[in-house]
Structures are given as C-alpha cells and as structure tokens.
Design a protein around this motif. Structure first.
Motif, short mmCIF file in Angstrom:
data_model
loop_
_atom_site.label_atom_id
_atom_site.label_comp_id
_atom_site.label_asym_id
_atom_site.label_seq_id
_atom_site.Cartn_x
_atom_site.Cartn_y
_atom_site.Cartn_z
N UNK A 43 -21.19 70.15 -94.86
CA UNK A 43 -22.39 69.30 -94.81
C UNK A 43 -22.31 68.31 -93.65
N UNK A 44 -21.13 67.76 -93.42
CA UNK A 44 -20.93 66.84 -92.30
C UNK A 44 -21.06 67.59 -90.98
N UNK A 45 -20.49 68.80 -90.92
CA UNK A 45 -20.58 69.61 -89.69
C UNK A 45 -22.03 69.91 -89.33
N UNK A 46 -22.87 70.12 -90.34
CA UNK A 46 -24.28 70.36 -90.07
C UNK A 46 -24.88 69.18 -89.30
N UNK A 47 -24.65 67.97 -89.79
CA UNK A 47 -25.20 66.79 -89.13
C UNK A 47 -24.63 66.62 -87.73
N UNK A 60 -26.35 75.41 -103.06
CA UNK A 60 -25.74 76.68 -103.51
C UNK A 60 -25.36 77.54 -102.31
N UNK A 61 -26.26 77.61 -101.33
CA UNK A 61 -25.98 78.42 -100.14
C UNK A 61 -24.89 77.80 -99.29
N UNK A 62 -24.88 76.47 -99.18
CA UNK A 62 -23.84 75.76 -98.44
C UNK A 62 -22.47 76.02 -99.07
N UNK A 63 -22.39 75.93 -100.39
CA UNK A 63 -21.12 76.14 -101.07
C UNK A 63 -20.64 77.58 -100.93
N UNK A 76 -25.63 68.47 -102.49
CA UNK A 76 -25.24 69.64 -101.69
C UNK A 76 -23.83 70.13 -102.03
N UNK A 77 -22.96 69.23 -102.41
CA UNK A 77 -21.58 69.62 -102.68
C UNK A 77 -21.35 70.12 -104.10
N UNK A 103 -15.87 80.77 -95.54
CA UNK A 103 -15.08 80.42 -94.34
C UNK A 103 -13.87 79.53 -94.65
N UNK A 104 -13.71 79.16 -95.92
CA UNK A 104 -12.52 78.43 -96.32
C UNK A 104 -12.49 76.96 -95.98
N UNK A 105 -13.64 76.30 -96.09
CA UNK A 105 -13.70 74.85 -95.88
C UNK A 105 -14.39 74.22 -97.09
N UNK A 106 -14.31 72.92 -97.19
CA UNK A 106 -14.98 72.26 -98.32
C UNK A 106 -16.48 72.15 -98.04
N UNK A 107 -17.28 72.14 -99.11
CA UNK A 107 -18.72 71.93 -98.92
C UNK A 107 -19.03 70.60 -98.23
#
Length: 133
Positions: A90-94, A73-76, A44-45, A82-86
C-alpha cells in the motif's frame, strides 16, 4: 507558495489526487504530495477482516468502504504472490506516484515500522501492477 499538499491517497482514494487538475497544480507549483491515509485506515491491509477494532470498525460493512475492501482483497492477493506485506505494498503504491514527496503512515510497534519500510524495495514494475487494482 506551498511546497507540499497533504492529501489522502491510496488504492481506495486515488481519483482526486490523480485528476488532471491536481496533477497540473502540483507540477505548476512545484509542490509535492504528502500522501496520507495510504492504508485506508487499515481497510486495505485486512485489519477489519477478523473483527479488528479501529476508526472504521463500526462502518466497515457499509457502502462507504466497499471499494476499499475490494481493492484490499486484491492488494493482499498480490502481496502474497510477491512475498511482501500488504502494508508495504500500500505504501509502495503511494510512492509510485511521481508527485509523491513523502508518505505518512502509522505504526504501533518497531516491527511494523520495519515491515513498512520494505516498501522502498518494491520495484517499479510491481508498483505499476498496483495501478490496475
């Protein structure tokens, strides 16, 4: 009675955790989800986009990873927007899943840990956008 269930849960592997049966089982037992594999092994990253090495390197171009690569690709793209790391996204999703009690992630440097914990500052509205990826 178990107090937690450690399960793979990410944008690439979400269907099983989000089923009605699993949601009901977690609620009925009072168990929390310990989300693992939240970055789909780095897929994902974008870890493998430029020839990265790791567990999935030999299989990255197989159908097994097609969904993870597309959602990555969409996550990145959203992470850049929004100016955050992938990884943080990914962690925020969980973490956005109400059943999640904890998230497991791997980091090899203190800088990665500092980057990953920024997930805690990602607001609910942004997390909601992740559900549509």
């Amino acid at each position: 009675m178990p107090c937690a269930a450690q399960l793979p849960y990410s944008l690439a592997h979400r269907d099983w955790v989000e089923t009605t049966a699993m949601t009901d089982a977690l609620k009925a037992s009072g168990a929390g989800l310990v989300a693992s594999f939240v970055m789909a092994g780095g897929v994902l990253t974008g870890m493998y986009d430029d020839g990265g090495t790791g567990r999935a390197a030999a299989e990255i171009d197989t159908p097994r990873f097609e969904l993870a690569r597309e959602r990555g690709r969409r996550l990145r793209a959203l992470a850049r927007e929004i100016g955050v790391s992938p990884a943080a996204l990914a962690i925020a999703f969980a973490l956005a899943n109400p059943a999640t009690a904890s998230v497991l992630f791997g980091a090899t440097t203190p800088a990665q840990i500092a980057e990953d914990v920024t997930a805690l500052g990602i607001d609910a509205a942004t997390a909601q956008r992740l559900l549509d990826l």
